[in-house]
Design an enzyme around this catalytic site. Sequence first.
Site, PDB file in Angstrom:
ATOM      1  N   ASP A  27       0.845  -1.195   0.000  1.00  0.00           N
ATOM      2  CA  ASP A  27       0.000   0.000   0.000  1.00  0.00           C
ATOM      3  C   ASP A  27       0.880   1.245   0.000  1.00  0.00           C
ATOM      4  O   ASP A  27       1.608   1.505   0.953  1.00  0.00           O
ATOM      5  CB  ASP A  27      -0.893  -0.024   1.247  1.00  0.00           C
ATOM      6  N   HIS A  85      -0.520   4.142  -0.073  1.00  0.00           N
ATOM      7  CA  HIS A  85      -1.344   4.963   0.837  1.00  0.00           C
ATOM      8  C   HIS A  85      -1.453   6.421   0.412  1.00  0.00           C
ATOM      9  O   HIS A  85      -1.701   7.306   1.242  1.00  0.00           O
ATOM     10  CB  HIS A  85      -0.784   4.872   2.265  1.00  0.00           C
ATOM     11  N   GLU A 115      -1.233  -0.587  -4.049  1.00  0.00           N
ATOM     12  CA  GLU A 115      -2.483   0.107  -3.727  1.00  0.00           C
ATOM     13  C   GLU A 115      -2.278   1.607  -3.592  1.00  0.00           C
ATOM     14  O   GLU A 115      -1.287   2.065  -3.016  1.00  0.00           O
ATOM     15  CB  GLU A 115      -3.043  -0.453  -2.414  1.00  0.00           C
ATOM     16  N   GLU A 147     -10.388   3.342  -2.426  1.00  0.00           N
ATOM     17  CA  GLU A 147     -10.974   3.494  -1.094  1.00  0.00           C
ATOM     18  C   GLU A 147     -11.487   4.902  -0.847  1.00  0.00           C
ATOM     19  O   GLU A 147     -12.323   5.121   0.022  1.00  0.00           O
ATOM     20  CB  GLU A 147      -9.966   3.112  -0.010  1.00  0.00           C
ATOM     21  N   ASP A 181     -15.075   1.186  -0.734  1.00  0.00           N
ATOM     22  CA  ASP A 181     -15.331   0.896   0.678  1.00  0.00           C
ATOM     23  C   ASP A 181     -16.842   0.892   0.883  1.00  0.00           C
ATOM     24  O   ASP A 181     -17.501   1.899   0.638  1.00  0.00           O
ATOM     25  CB  ASP A 181     -14.666   1.955   1.548  1.00  0.00           C
ATOM     26  N   HIS A 215     -12.096  -2.200   0.223  1.00  0.00           N
ATOM     27  CA  HIS A 215     -11.385  -1.644   1.368  1.00  0.00           C
ATOM     28  C   HIS A 215     -12.222  -1.887   2.620  1.00  0.00           C
ATOM     29  O   HIS A 215     -13.415  -1.624   2.633  1.00  0.00           O
ATOM     30  CB  HIS A 215     -11.212  -0.142   1.124  1.00  0.00           C
TER      31      HIS A 215
END
Length: 381
Positions: free
Chosen positions: A183, A185, A209, A235, A257, A284
Amino acid sequence: MRITRVETFLVPPRWLFVRIETESGVVGWGEASLEGHSEGVRTVVEQFAEHLVGSDASRIEDHWQVLTKSGFYRGGAVFGSAISGIDQALWDIKGKHLGVPVHELLGGAVRDRIRVYGWVGGDDPSGVADAIEAQLKAGLTAVKMNASGVMGRIGSVAEIDGVLERVAVAREVLGPHRDVAVDFHGRFTLANARRIAPMLEPLRPFFIEEPVVPENSHLIGQLVQGTSVPIATGERLYNRQEFLPVLQAGISVAQPDLSHAGGISEVRRIAALAEAYDVQLAPHCPLGPIALASCLQVGFATPNYLIQEQSIGIHYNQGAEVLDYVVDKTPLNFASGSIERLTGPGLGIEVDEAAVRAADARGHSWRTPVWRHPDGSLAEW
């Protein structure tokens, strides 16, 4: 089946649960958790309750349309999370009323189990080898880790080497038959992501990700074209329209998500749109048991479902754990890296209402950490 009451519960470590009660006594649960902003979502749910109370709980799609489109100002994370929690609860009610799991209402099961993964290493990853061993002992066959902590806008040699070394450790522990996702992020600039992604290719991560922040989604195609590693994102995208550009750009894995992107109703539509681009779904879900159960219900009825995130033991869970709020933990047990198909009515779990009410009395005020670069400027968390 009229709705008589809508309640919200702010429960540790950082979640918001929604409870909808009907005149027949059937109760549905949803999760409207928006990490760092649950109080704002709670207020929106209370406002939406003005529409819901007295209405027919079975008209799920009509409620979704009214709550998402009747306001002149619409969309975004707060409105999306409020609608998501309500939508999940309404599906839970309908399944319980009919005595079937939600996936039966979505067309029936297309699989018997869903592979899941767990988190390792924390926000500033360390102790990766030991953490992965613990997840393997817990029965998982896949993990995800942050690539780094604070990352320079153009990474230093040491920062880049740190990413490669951590992923190499993960690959050594996991071997060739288990997976590690990495990730970014949203902490990486496009330049950083384009530089590091090809270097990770020999380690064969499951996917990378969120390589760039969602407001830079228009750039993600440049990264997709520059690496063979599958790219995942989503996400912080909240509807089909926001997913369309990244699907067109060539991502491999969509990660809506269910507690932010319109609940079960909208994520099913996102999944269908993704299927048209040969893209897999991996929602997510570093959240609570209701969000996890909602994801699984979608997954059991969705052909292009790759894997499911879950947050049992995640570093965010301080003061409460995922399974603390369910009566029977066995439906969410791991078996050979997967969760078996949920067979109970509705979302397939029984929420421990007494535990939820007691937790709400404690509440929480979780906030997103504020990180800074060495020069004092704001860094992406």
